[in-house]
Scaffold this motif. Structure first.
Motif, PDB file in Angstrom:
ATOM      1  N   GLN A  85      41.262  51.246  36.645  1.00 28.34           N
ATOM      2  CA  GLN A  85      40.313  51.669  37.337  1.00 28.34           C
ATOM      3  C   GLN A  85      38.677  50.913  37.534  1.00 28.34           C
ATOM      4  OE1 GLN A  85      39.249  56.206  36.868  1.00 28.34           O
ATOM      5  NE2 GLN A  85      41.829  56.913  38.108  1.00 28.34           N
ATOM      6  N   LEU A  86      38.489  50.798  36.417  1.00 25.98           N
ATOM      7  CA  LEU A  86      37.279  49.918  36.107  1.00 25.98           C
ATOM      8  C   LEU A  86      37.272  48.473  37.090  1.00 25.98           C
ATOM      9  CD1 LEU A  86      35.942  50.094  32.987  1.00 25.98           C
ATOM     10  CD2 LEU A  86      34.204  49.988  35.168  1.00 25.98           C
ATOM     11  N   ALA A  87      38.710  48.078  36.872  1.00 24.80           N
ATOM     12  CA  ALA A  87      39.131  46.319  37.330  1.00 24.80           C
ATOM     13  C   ALA A  87      39.007  46.411  39.025  1.00 24.80           C
ATOM     14  CB  ALA A  87      40.501  45.844  36.651  1.00 24.80           C
ATOM     15  N   GLU A  88      39.910  47.243  38.993  1.00 25.19           N
ATOM     16  CA  GLU A  88      39.448  47.642  40.746  1.00 25.19           C
ATOM     17  C   GLU A  88      38.556  48.172  41.544  1.00 25.19           C
ATOM     18  OE1 GLU A  88      42.847  49.924  42.828  1.00 25.19           O
ATOM     19  OE2 GLU A  88      41.589  51.887  42.737  1.00 25.19           O
ATOM     20  N   GLN A  89      37.481  49.234  40.727  1.00 18.81           N
ATOM     21  CA  GLN A  89      35.987  49.235  40.779  1.00 18.81           C
ATOM     22  C   GLN A  89      35.053  47.407  40.871  1.00 18.81           C
ATOM     23  OE1 GLN A  89      33.660  51.579  38.641  1.00 18.81           O
ATOM     24  NE2 GLN A  89      31.667  51.162  39.454  1.00 18.81           N
ATOM     25  N   GLY A  90      35.858  46.723  40.818  1.00 16.15           N
ATOM     26  CA  GLY A  90      35.517  44.986  40.491  1.00 16.15           C
ATOM     27  C   GLY A  90      36.538  44.164  41.334  1.00 16.15           C
ATOM     28  N   LYS A  91      37.002  44.921  42.319  1.00 13.38           N
ATOM     29  CA  LYS A  91      37.636  44.295  43.543  1.00 13.38           C
ATOM     30  C   LYS A  91      38.828  43.693  42.730  1.00 13.38           C
ATOM     31  CE  LYS A  91      35.313  46.666  45.886  1.00 13.38           C
ATOM     32  NZ  LYS A  91      35.777  48.370  46.306  1.00 13.38           N
ATOM     33  N   PHE A  92      38.999  43.306  41.766  1.00 13.05           N
ATOM     34  CA  PHE A  92      40.020  42.167  40.528  1.00 13.05           C
ATOM     35  C   PHE A  92      40.821  42.481  41.546  1.00 13.05           C
ATOM     36  CE2 PHE A  92      37.121  42.000  37.432  1.00 13.05           C
ATOM     37  CZ  PHE A  92      37.546  41.845  36.479  1.00 13.05           C
ATOM     38  N   ASP A  93      41.624  40.971  41.752  1.00  8.83           N
ATOM     39  CA  ASP A  93      43.802  41.042  42.487  1.00  8.83           C
ATOM     40  C   ASP A  93      43.465  42.253  41.478  1.00  8.83           C
ATOM     41  OD1 ASP A  93      42.648  38.528  44.347  1.00  8.83           O
ATOM     42  OD2 ASP A  93      41.605  38.503  42.745  1.00  8.83           O
ATOM     43  N   LEU A  94      44.657  41.537  40.368  1.00 11.39           N
ATOM     44  CA  LEU A  94      45.182  42.177  39.474  1.00 11.39           C
ATOM     45  C   LEU A  94      44.694  42.435  37.604  1.00 11.39           C
ATOM     46  CD1 LEU A  94      46.231  39.910  37.095  1.00 11.39           C
ATOM     47  CD2 LEU A  94      46.878  38.472  39.331  1.00 11.39           C
ATOM     48  N   MET A  95      44.942  43.346  37.502  1.00  9.07           N
ATOM     49  CA  MET A  95      45.237  43.561  35.742  1.00  9.07           C
ATOM     50  C   MET A  95      46.852  42.886  35.351  1.00  9.07           C
ATOM     51  SD  MET A  95      45.431  47.425  35.341  1.00  9.07           S
ATOM     52  CE  MET A  95      45.977  47.247  33.322  1.00  9.07           C
ATOM     53  N   PHE A  96      46.599  42.800  34.196  1.00 11.38           N
ATOM     54  CA  PHE A  96      47.743  41.588  33.327  1.00 11.38           C
ATOM     55  C   PHE A  96      48.160  42.564  32.631  1.00 11.38           C
ATOM     56  CE2 PHE A  96      49.310  37.718  31.199  1.00 11.38           C
ATOM     57  CZ  PHE A  96      50.603  38.325  31.168  1.00 11.38           C
ATOM     58  N   LEU A  97      48.556  42.722  32.093  1.00 12.30           N
ATOM     59  CA  LEU A  97      49.660  43.025  30.412  1.00 12.30           C
ATOM     60  C   LEU A  97      50.220  42.563  29.833  1.00 12.30           C
ATOM     61  CD1 LEU A  97      49.832  46.617  31.411  1.00 12.30           C
ATOM     62  CD2 LEU A  97      47.768  46.010  30.002  1.00 12.30           C
ATOM     63  N   ALA A  98      50.586  41.209  28.697  1.00  6.53           N
ATOM     64  CA  ALA A  98      51.404  40.911  27.770  1.00  6.53           C
ATOM     65  C   ALA A  98      52.393  41.823  26.666  1.00  6.53           C
ATOM     66  CB  ALA A  98      50.345  40.255  27.136  1.00  6.53           C
TER      67      ALA A  98
END
Length: 459
Positions: free
Chosen positions: A46-59
């Motif tokens: 939700q933080l990354a989405e608030q920052g308008k990130f394109d994506l989150m990635f999990l290795a």
């Protein structure tokens, strides 16, 4: 010089459980049980989405780390954590825009399972799924899947190339409008719009079709991280995103131009692939504060962990008893190894370019896994990122906060607004799918006679 009105910087977030720094779990503000704490990942997404990130990635890896248990007991990353596609399916329900990208190895999976898993994630998330294609660098994975030895590097890439082709073919099993679901006509789907793959190749025999309708994006976004020669060829042919380690601007520009220049022979346009080097930002209100944050994390690295991390990076070489305040003997790096070639090459370049001692080398590597670390004020970090983008060295960055969640908060609250003010990053999402975020076209179904749909359009 880029036209910022036409192009915007892309941002992804790579979230190791407690943070990217090898000692992040020792930071008093980190989430100690992060690997199995769902609410922790909800906060990050939700933080990354608030920052308008394109994506989150999990290795991911399909084994715990092998090596010295004494050292590993001081280094919990990749020892106990969620399976990523399961986790991302849950996160899809508590987010609405951010892309959800997970690693799944081609070495110890089958194409049908992976095609179905990521098609399902794409449906669950309404078109936000991405698959990071890897060939497995953890040598211990083989023993969890009935093999005594890891496949050789070249064999892994040959398998990966065929694997990805089969997955894409399975995603085209159904045409976009195959499912009529017409009660009046008593017809659920149009048989003419169901296609059987019937693939028979060197590594796989897969009949198909896939038992789920075509993904909303047509094909979930494909990411790839290898920077070796076989890795670059695979990326030029198949990838939508490339995650890479680039330490300096000139090297990044050469990599960018090299990889984009390979795409024409596969009938692809350069803009259909986004290159996003890793970036480890450590943000402070002042440069001195940022350096103090970095120095504190570095001070937490236990020497046995540093050596174990370095040993993993160079193919499992035993470094016990080595003088950590002397340079690493280069003959250790020149030996034949079955580890990740891009990681090994990165360590070699770092060791040779700066004549680092073993301690300096593992501190550098522990801080960001060979990725570039930026330590400074929000203004310094935003200017540096913009410089690389404007110079044509990157399409964006994969942000890897050193410590979570505070490292992500620092970036979202302090750096993102500056990038937006400078006009290089979005202020609002332009669409709802990951392909729309990345300005990527939606692939046409290879079996259909209709023209390709526009970017992000759902069937």
């Amino acid at each position: 010089m880029r036209n910022f009105k036409a192009e915007k910087l892309k941002l992804g977030g790579l979230f190791h459980p407690t943070g990217n720094h090898v000692a992040s779990w020792l930071h008093p503000h980190s989430q100690l049980d992060a690997g199995s704490n769902f609410q922790h990942y909800v906060e990050l997404a939700q933080l990354a989405e608030q920052g308008k990130f394109d994506l989150m990635f999990l290795a991911d890896a399909a084994a715990v780390r092998g090596g010295d248990l004494e050292a590993l007991s001081r280094w919990p990353q990749y020892m106990a954590y969620f399976e990523p596609t399961t986790l991302l399916s849950a996160l899809a329900a508590v987010t609405s825009r951010i892309g959800l990208v997970a690693t799944a190895t081609t070495t110890y999976n089958e194409p049908y399972n992976i095609a179905r898993r990521f098609a399902s994630l794409d449906h669950i998330s309404a078109g936000r799924a991405g698959w990071n294609v890897v060939t497995s660098s953890n040598l211990d994975e083989s023993k969890n899947f009935g093999r005594d030895e890891h496949l050789e590097h070249g064999d892994r890439y040959a398998r990966a190339k065929e694997f990805a082709a089969v997955v894409r073919g399975l995603w085209d099993s159904w045409e976009d409008d195959a499912f009529m679901r017409d009660r009046e006509q008593q017809r659920y789907f149009d048989p003419a719009k169901l296609h059987v793959l019937n693939h028979k190749g060197e590594n796989f025999s897969v009949k198909g079709p896939l038992n789920i309708s075509r993904p909303p994006q047509g094909h979930p976004v494909i990411a790839q991280a290898g920077s070796s020669e076989p890795g670059k060829e695979l990326a030029a042919e198949t990838a939508d995103i490339v995650f890479t380690a680039q330490g300096d601007l000139d090297g990044a520009k050469k990599f960018y131009n090299d990889l984009k220049g390979r795409m024409a022979r596969y009938g692809r346009e350069p803009q259909s692939l986004k290159i996003m080097p890793g970036l480890n930002p450590i943000v402070g209100d002042t440069e001195a504060e940022a350096r103090e944050k970095h120095a504190y994390l570095q001070s937490l690295i236990h020497p046995s962990v540093g050596l174990e991390l370095l040993s993993n990076a160079i193919g499992g070489v035993d470094l016990k008893g080595i003088d950590i305040d002397q340079p690493l003997p280069l003959d250790l790096l020149e030996r034949d190894t079955n580890t990740s070639k891009s990681t090994l090459e990165g360590v070699m370049k770092m060791a040779q370019r700066e004549n680092l001692t073993v301690r300096q080398l593992y501190e550098r590597f522990a801080g960001a896994r060979g990725q570039r670390t930026l330590v400074g004020t929000p203004e310094q970090i935003a200017r540096d990122m913009t410089q690389w983008f404007e110079a044509g060295a990157v399409d964006g960055f994969l942000i890897q906060p050193a410590e979570l969640p505070n490292g992500l908060k620092d970036f979202v609250y302090d750096v993102v607004p500056l990038l937006q003010h400078m006009g290089v990053f979005r202020t609002e999402y332009e669409g709802s799918t990951l392909r729309e975020h990345l300005d990527l076209p939606r692939p046409a179904n290879r079996f259909a006679s209709t023209a390709p749909a526009s970017a992000g359009q759902r069937g």
